[in-house]
Write an enzyme that holds these catalytic residues in place. Structure first.
Site, PDB file in Angstrom:
ATOM      1  N   LYS A  36       0.822  -1.219   0.000  1.00  0.00           N
ATOM      2  CA  LYS A  36       0.000   0.000   0.000  1.00  0.00           C
ATOM      3  C   LYS A  36       0.854   1.267   0.000  1.00  0.00           C
ATOM      4  O   LYS A  36       0.509   2.244  -0.661  1.00  0.00           O
ATOM      5  CB  LYS A  36      -0.956   0.014   1.189  1.00  0.00           C
ATOM      6  CG  LYS A  36      -0.319   0.206   2.547  1.00  0.00           C
ATOM      7  CD  LYS A  36      -1.359   0.315   3.637  1.00  0.00           C
ATOM      8  CE  LYS A  36      -0.710   0.489   4.996  1.00  0.00           C
ATOM      9  NZ  LYS A  36       0.074   1.721   5.116  1.00  0.00           N
ATOM     10  N   THR A  37       1.966   1.254   0.734  1.00  0.00           N
ATOM     11  CA  THR A  37       2.824   2.443   0.760  1.00  0.00           C
ATOM     12  C   THR A  37       3.409   2.698  -0.624  1.00  0.00           C
ATOM     13  O   THR A  37       3.528   3.847  -1.065  1.00  0.00           O
ATOM     14  CB  THR A  37       3.949   2.286   1.799  1.00  0.00           C
ATOM     15  OG1 THR A  37       3.366   2.014   3.076  1.00  0.00           O
ATOM     16  CG2 THR A  37       4.783   3.554   1.884  1.00  0.00           C
ATOM     17  N   ASP A 222      -3.734   7.488   4.187  1.00  0.00           N
ATOM     18  CA  ASP A 222      -3.182   6.184   4.543  1.00  0.00           C
ATOM     19  C   ASP A 222      -3.931   5.639   5.765  1.00  0.00           C
ATOM     20  O   ASP A 222      -4.424   6.404   6.594  1.00  0.00           O
ATOM     21  CB  ASP A 222      -1.692   6.349   4.869  1.00  0.00           C
ATOM     22  CG  ASP A 222      -0.982   5.021   5.016  1.00  0.00           C
ATOM     23  OD1 ASP A 222      -1.517   3.994   4.571  1.00  0.00           O
ATOM     24  OD2 ASP A 222       0.133   5.009   5.593  1.00  0.00           O
ATOM     25  N   GLU A 223      -4.008   4.329   5.901  1.00  0.00           N
ATOM     26  CA  GLU A 223      -4.628   3.678   7.071  1.00  0.00           C
ATOM     27  C   GLU A 223      -6.031   4.227   7.345  1.00  0.00           C
ATOM     28  O   GLU A 223      -6.383   4.545   8.482  1.00  0.00           O
ATOM     29  CB  GLU A 223      -3.742   3.868   8.317  1.00  0.00           C
ATOM     30  CG  GLU A 223      -2.308   3.418   8.149  1.00  0.00           C
ATOM     31  CD  GLU A 223      -2.140   1.904   8.194  1.00  0.00           C
ATOM     32  OE1 GLU A 223      -3.145   1.193   8.139  1.00  0.00           O
ATOM     33  OE2 GLU A 223      -0.983   1.448   8.260  1.00  0.00           O
ATOM     34  N   GLN A 253      -7.454  -4.655   9.552  1.00  0.00           N
ATOM     35  CA  GLN A 253      -6.397  -4.133  10.422  1.00  0.00           C
ATOM     36  C   GLN A 253      -6.870  -2.913  11.207  1.00  0.00           C
ATOM     37  O   GLN A 253      -6.058  -2.107  11.668  1.00  0.00           O
ATOM     38  CB  GLN A 253      -5.152  -3.794   9.600  1.00  0.00           C
ATOM     39  CG  GLN A 253      -4.538  -5.006   8.909  1.00  0.00           C
ATOM     40  CD  GLN A 253      -3.256  -4.686   8.177  1.00  0.00           C
ATOM     41  OE1 GLN A 253      -2.229  -4.391   8.778  1.00  0.00           O
ATOM     42  NE2 GLN A 253      -3.319  -4.729   6.855  1.00  0.00           N
ATOM     43  N   ARG A 603       2.720  -9.498  10.757  1.00  0.00           N
ATOM     44  CA  ARG A 603       4.006  -8.785  10.847  1.00  0.00           C
ATOM     45  C   ARG A 603       5.148  -9.717  10.455  1.00  0.00           C
ATOM     46  O   ARG A 603       6.274  -9.263  10.209  1.00  0.00           O
ATOM     47  CB  ARG A 603       4.270  -8.269  12.272  1.00  0.00           C
ATOM     48  CG  ARG A 603       3.275  -7.286  12.867  1.00  0.00           C
ATOM     49  CD  ARG A 603       2.964  -6.130  11.967  1.00  0.00           C
ATOM     50  NE  ARG A 603       1.793  -6.422  11.157  1.00  0.00           N
ATOM     51  CZ  ARG A 603       1.449  -5.739  10.070  1.00  0.00           C
ATOM     52  NH1 ARG A 603       2.211  -4.762   9.627  1.00  0.00           N
ATOM     53  NH2 ARG A 603       0.357  -6.035   9.389  1.00  0.00           N
TER      54      ARG A 603
END
Length: 729
Positions: A36-37, A222-223, A253, A603
């Protein structure tokens, strides 16, 4: 064209589509590890390379300073040149900047102070004292929590007062009103205020809102799954007529509901922005196939989610490893032992221990110290929250903003000047009567009849010490100003005198702070004190995470968001701990706990280790049953090592008691001994809800029904035969 081709050449089809879809609202559902980044940064670079907008026409917002810095750095790397006017910021830092530019419109000076949680609680204590309310009955923390929740609902003090019900909320309303008055007198905002006042400003001033909408032609978020209602309102206020808003997130998330994050923001995006495109990023680049299958199997039990199927081209890899131990100390020893073995193939910095609550770190720290294994705790006392740094910051904040009463109270007797609490309280009361800040009231000490000659002299000396700095801040950069102040206060000498051993570490922290100020001065066009304070006031715990030093990281699962490691150890997987007890009977909270497990599991790049203990010393030794998240894992994906010495006949329950039937989510049948008859007033321990007191009893025998008041949870009605209670008093 070469630039465009280079930007797009290594994107997969879904990423490519997300980057070039630049018109209108766009929701990018980005599964864990799906890049995504990369999509966000490439999208910004693409807009600039195609000359669809100038840098100052773009706003990209995220949640941590660390993420914002990384995003901007990657955008610059993609383009190959610096971009000064591009705004990549956290929600809070963007709003702080907006408010500094528009402060006059809401009656504030542009050099306002930003109070952190500790500062806000000090101010609330003052308000409680002024209103004659007990700090014991009405704790500053509980009052602050209520006020914060109100601001996240966009409720002013008047709004809250009109809805207040009951004795407690009525008193909160009074404190809220006084707290807002004192904030304004201090020319200060708390953290919640930054977005709260930005939204109110944009909603109340069409001219200002229109100016920002015309300027910010492209907004990227973002997020998005972690946004709350005030952040949602802010974005709605900023989106221009072209509706060029792109949000990237993953509802699986969303783990910050406890602090106001609203998962419906991402679930309802298409309703909020009609005609929105939805693009799903489902290829995972981070984790092995087995880790991905395991995490996906657990999260599939949630109902509040968008359907997606994550996949990877990576190999399946090693199975998950589950370790069963007797106690928290045994668990720590087993985990640290495994880390020592894994250290042969992974550096320490490539591994992490993740836990649900901060208190769990103690056992692991003890074992790590015994093994001389270097580690760092993320989420402990952040650098800018350390006492000596807070003291120095309070001096600088008072120099920058003489209206800051909280900073004044912190430093008026540090270093010690012989001023007692009574004298400070009298001066504060005098300032309140004069309608001035405490520092400004020092100019009229002769009129303060409640102070004796000696306190007046000492207060006068303090004013004489700081007065020159209010002028120096206009001409000196923040680095030299800070060094001059530290030297004049003799802070290093003071800290060593207080404690020669601990003091040395504190002196090193002061030196580090000066270095930070000097670095800021050397790297910034306008290195003023105000700008430096604005920069550091919004740092978070995760901003101190050190990826370079070879140390094992320990952190809560919440702190791990956005990070990744070769090997991840998720510990304490027991009902009542993870998921937390209070979440078990609330479906939405239980789903968030499951999302937290999903975040922890994803993670991991190559290895995921899970562990739990038979008994854990929470309010005494308490028997445990395994977390439901373990039961939701496909058995074929998990290898188990059982290190327990007290296994009993039932491998699925871990209480050190007589054999019991297969546990379910409500508890396990337990035959009470005659000397453990449950009666009113008994103190008991429940494996999920923790410590409680029996406040009601109905029926008898197998029909015995209890009302128990559990600490921090409240009253629950439960059937005694299934509660698996332990009588502790």
């Amino acid at each position: 064209m070469l630039m465009i081709e280079r930007l797009l050449e290594n994107l997969n089809p879904a990423q490519h589509e997300a980057v070039i879809t630049t018109g209108g609202p766009l929701l990018v559902v980005a599964g864990a590890g799906s890049g995504k980044t990369r999509v966000l940064t490439t999208r910004v670079a693409y807009i600039l390379a195609e000359r669809l907008a100038a840098p100052y026409n773009i706003l990209a917002v995220t949640f941590t300073n660390k993420a914002a810095r990384e995003m901007k750095s990657r955008i610059i790397g993609l383009l190959g040149y610096e971009i000064q006017s591009l705004t990549v910021a956290t929600f809070h830092s963007f709003c702080a900047r907006l408010l500094r530019q528009e402060a006059e419109a809401i009656g504030y000076p542009s050099n306002f102070t930003i109070f952190d949680e500790d500062d806000a609680k000090v101010l609330i204590k003052n308000c409680l004292d002024e209103l004659g309310l007990s700090r014991t009955q009405f704790t500053p923390q509980s009052i602050k929590r209520k006020i914060s929740a109100a601001k996240n609902r966009m409720e002013t003090a008047s709004d809250f007062a009109s809805k207040a019900s009951g004795y407690f909320e009525d008193r909160v309303a009074k404190v809220y009103r006084r707290y807002e008055e004192r904030l304004r007198q201090c020319a200060a905002f708390d953290f919640d205020d930054l977005i709260f006042h930005a939204v109110r400003l944009l909603g109340g001033r069409d001219d200002i809102a229109t100016r920002y909408r015309n300027k910010l032609r492209y907004i990227l978020v973002d997020e998005y799954q972690d946004t709350n209602q005030t952040q949602y309102q802010l974005l709605k206020s900023l989106v221009g007529p072209d509706k060029n808003i792109c949000v990237v997130g993953d509802e699986d998330q969303s783990i910050y509901g406890w602090r106001g994050a609203d998962i419906t923001n991402i679930l309802n995006f298409e309703k909020d922005f009609p005609g929105a495109r939805v693009i799903k990023l489902e290829q995972n680049y981070r984790s092995t196939g087995i880790i991905l299958k395991a995490a996906s199997a657990v999260i599939a039990n949630n109902t509040q989610r968008k359907e997606k199927v994550l996949w990877t081209e990576l190999k399946d890899g090693d199975p998950l490893h589950l370790t069963l131990t007797d106690t928290a100390a045994d668990e720590a020893a087993a985990v640290v032992g495994r880390i020592e073995r894994e250290n042969e193939r992974y550096a320490l910095k490539e591994m992490v221990i993740l836990y649900r609550t901060n208190a769990q770190s103690r056992a692991f720290e003890e074992h790590l110290r015994r093994q001389n294994m270097p580690y760092q705790i993320i989420g402990g006392v952040a650098f800018y929250q350390r006492r000596e740094i807070k003291d120095l910051l309070a001096y600088l904040r008072l120099i920058a903003n003489p209206s800051d009463d909280v900073s004044f109270q912190r430093i008026i007797n540090y270093p010690r000047r012989g001023l007692g609490e009574t004298s400070v309280a009298r001066l504060r009361q005098f300032a309140v009567e004069q309608g001035r800040s405490i520092y400004e009231s020092l100019r009229e000490l002769d009129r303060c009849d409640s102070l004796g000659a000696r306190p007046r002299k000492l207060f006068g000396e303090f004013a004489a010490l700081l007065e020159p700095y209010t002028e120096l801040k206009k001409t000196e950069d923040v680095g030299s100003l800070t060094r001059r102040l530290v030297d004049e206060l003799r802070l290093p000498e003071q800290l060593i005198e207080e404690d020669p051993v601990v003091g040395q570490g504190r002196v090193e922290n002061i030196d580090e702070f000066i270095a930070a100020a000097e670095e800021f001065a050397a790297s910034t066009d306008d290195p003023t004190l105000d700008n430096f304070l604005a920069e550091i006031s919004l740092y978070t715990d995760i901003d101190q995470y050190d990826e370079i030093e070879d140390k094992l990281s320990l952190m809560t699962l919440h702190a791990a968001k956005g990070l990744e490691f070769e090997a991840v150890f998720v510990v304490g997987l027991e009902e009542g701990l993870f998921p937390l007890g209070r979440a078990v009977e609330e479906p939405s909270e239980l789903e968030e706990e499951r999302r937290l497990f999903y975040v922890g599991a994803t993670r991991a790049r190559r290895n995921l280790y899970l562990s739990l203990a038979t008994s854990r010393g929470r309010f005494g030794e308490v028997g445990s049953i395994p977390s439901r998240f373990i039961k939701e894992l496909p058995p074929a994906l998990v290898e188990t090592t059982d290190l327990r010495q007290h296994r009993g006949n039932n491998q699925n329950t871990f209480a050190r008691r007589r054999p019991q039937p297969e546990p379910d989510t409500t508890g396990v049948h337990y035959e009470y001994e005659e000397d453990e008859i449950l009666r009113l007033g008994r103190m008991v321990m429940h494996p999920t809800f923790g410590r409680g007191k029996v406040v009601g009893v109905e029926g008898s025998g197998e029909a015995l029904r209890l009302e128990i008041s559990f600490t921090g949870i409240g009253i629950k009605k439960i059937m005694a035969r299934y509660a698996r209670l332990k009588v502790i008093g």
